[in-house]
Design an enzyme around this catalytic site. Sequence first.
Site, PDB file in Angstrom:
ATOM      1  CD  GLU A  36      -3.072  -0.468   0.070  1.00  0.00           C
ATOM      2  OE1 GLU A  36      -3.148  -0.133  -1.136  1.00  0.00           O
ATOM      3  OE2 GLU A  36      -3.627  -1.473   0.519  1.00  0.00           O
ATOM      4  CB  THR A  38       4.454   0.253  -2.568  1.00  0.00           C
ATOM      5  OG1 THR A  38       3.264  -0.490  -2.852  1.00  0.00           O
ATOM      6  CG2 THR A  38       4.871  -0.010  -1.142  1.00  0.00           C
ATOM      7  CG  ASP A  39       0.500   2.787  -6.655  1.00  0.00           C
ATOM      8  OD1 ASP A  39       0.706   3.660  -5.778  1.00  0.00           O
ATOM      9  OD2 ASP A  39      -0.604   2.664  -7.237  1.00  0.00           O
ATOM     10  N   GLY A 127     -13.640   2.389  -1.716  1.00  0.00           N
ATOM     11  CA  GLY A 127     -12.204   2.342  -2.013  1.00  0.00           C
ATOM     12  C   GLY A 127     -11.825   1.078  -2.764  1.00  0.00           C
ATOM     13  CB  SER A 130     -16.275   2.356  -8.403  1.00  0.00           C
ATOM     14  OG  SER A 130     -16.115   3.503  -7.621  1.00  0.00           O
ATOM     15  CB  SER A 131     -12.723   6.192 -10.236  1.00  0.00           C
ATOM     16  OG  SER A 131     -12.418   6.087  -8.899  1.00  0.00           O
ATOM     17  CD  GLU A 163      -8.482   8.173 -10.853  1.00  0.00           C
ATOM     18  OE1 GLU A 163      -8.933   7.217 -11.511  1.00  0.00           O
ATOM     19  OE2 GLU A 163      -8.718   8.349  -9.653  1.00  0.00           O
ATOM     20  CG  ASP A 175      -6.460   1.691  -7.738  1.00  0.00           C
ATOM     21  OD1 ASP A 175      -5.774   0.887  -7.077  1.00  0.00           O
ATOM     22  OD2 ASP A 175      -6.866   2.771  -7.281  1.00  0.00           O
TER      23      ASP A 175
HETATM   24  C1  GLA Z   1      -5.231   4.503  -4.263  1.00  0.00           C
HETATM   25  C2  GLA Z   1      -4.483   4.806  -5.555  1.00  0.00           C
HETATM   26  C3  GLA Z   1      -3.465   3.710  -5.880  1.00  0.00           C
HETATM   27  C4  GLA Z   1      -2.562   3.421  -4.680  1.00  0.00           C
HETATM   28  C5  GLA Z   1      -3.397   3.211  -3.416  1.00  0.00           C
HETATM   29  C6  GLA Z   1      -2.546   3.075  -2.182  1.00  0.00           C
HETATM   30  O1  GLA Z   1      -6.033   3.364  -4.438  1.00  0.00           O
HETATM   31  O2  GLA Z   1      -5.387   4.940  -6.631  1.00  0.00           O
HETATM   32  O3  GLA Z   1      -2.708   4.082  -7.004  1.00  0.00           O
HETATM   33  O4  GLA Z   1      -1.612   4.424  -4.504  1.00  0.00           O
HETATM   34  O5  GLA Z   1      -4.302   4.278  -3.208  1.00  0.00           O
HETATM   35  O6  GLA Z   1      -1.800   1.909  -2.222  1.00  0.00           O
END
Ligand code: GLA
Length: 388
Positions: A36, A38-39, A127, A130-131, A163, A175
């Site tokens: 989480e 980390t991306d 969370g 959905s987007s 986005e 996502d």
């Molecule tokens: C949201 C963002 C993702 C990621 C998470 C946290 O979902 O859209 O890119 O950064 O938060 O891990």
Amino acid sequence: MRSEIAVVTQAFAKVFGDTAGLTVVRAPGRVNLIGEHTDYNDGYVFPMAINFDIVMAARKRPDQLVRIHAIDLDRTVEFSLVQPIEHDPEEPWSNYPRGVLWALQGAGAKLEGMEMAFLGTIPQGSGLSSSAALEVATAVAVTHLTGFEIAEPDLALLCQKAENDFVGMKCGIMDQFISVLGQKDHALFVDCRTLDYERIPLELGEYRILICHSGVKHSLVDSEYNRRRQECENGVRILAEKYPTVKALRDANLDMLVAGRDQMDPVIYQRCYHVITENERVLQSVKALKAGDLKLFGQLLNQSHDSLRDDYEVSCPEVDLLVALARKVEGVLGARITGGGFGGCTVNLIHADAVDEFSKQVLPEYEKQTGIKAQVYVSTAANGAEIL
Ligand code: GLA
């Protein structure tokens, strides 16, 4: 799924007259198992696609008009491709499909008029992305209708661009990537720097992935999200002075961080500490799963939550309570917050026989202490976006 297709097709006919020439697609939401925040640090993530989706029906029009209908909201927007595609503050939901059309134009797709209607089964405000699912459904439908060829990882990047630069949320790639590339019964291990990925069979035996929706979504999620990104960038700047190979937190280790501690604000240190240890936890989780060590996987989920709560500070009292209650249930190997934070869902690794007990123990106590009804979903790993 069949009933969703029927609902979407019928709604399409009601709004746009008939169903001639329809393409129907679905794109799933996701739950992140571990990795989480980390991306956007060029790190590792480990999400799976879930059995909640956006289902969209679409077809071309012989002109330059785009009409998009949101079935759940019963709203329709209409705009012409003759003018540049613009942001619509009145109908914020429409900015996701608009953004994708805008990004497709930018990538060289020749768009024509079209009609689209879509339905979502991803719980609102959960969370569970959905987007991203709406972006990906739009991208898959439109590339199919126009014959615009694009590789799957690039399609995910294009949706992220929509986005980031059209909607204005500076999310990472996770996502959109999992919504495009998910596979039934597999979680997706992604290196967010190279976008190399590996589909790892989710062999959980008697265990299940249980998602629990806290029913809260705090409004600071976007502003705090952007602040965390900046804090990580600050950390990288400081570390790079001493270690020029550090281009992102992905490149740093705990020794470097400890050596840089004196130069750093304690908050920046904590943020970096989370990201560095979380990347390590993702690598260990993938190994644990491959070795069938679910107990270790559960412990890593627990550590991830504690780090997100204490060091990265993206949890909230309601979700902390859900996690604490979940950990008391016999048969729960691990529980943590999932996604961007400040509300939303927890992800729990739980024995199949304990699922009922979870609902019996956790939900009433949570409601007693917060006044909020939480929801429980058991999800297997689903396929990524597809044409139906
Ligand atoms: C949201 C963002 C993702 C990621 C998470 C946290 O979902 O859209 O890119 O950064 O938060 O891990």
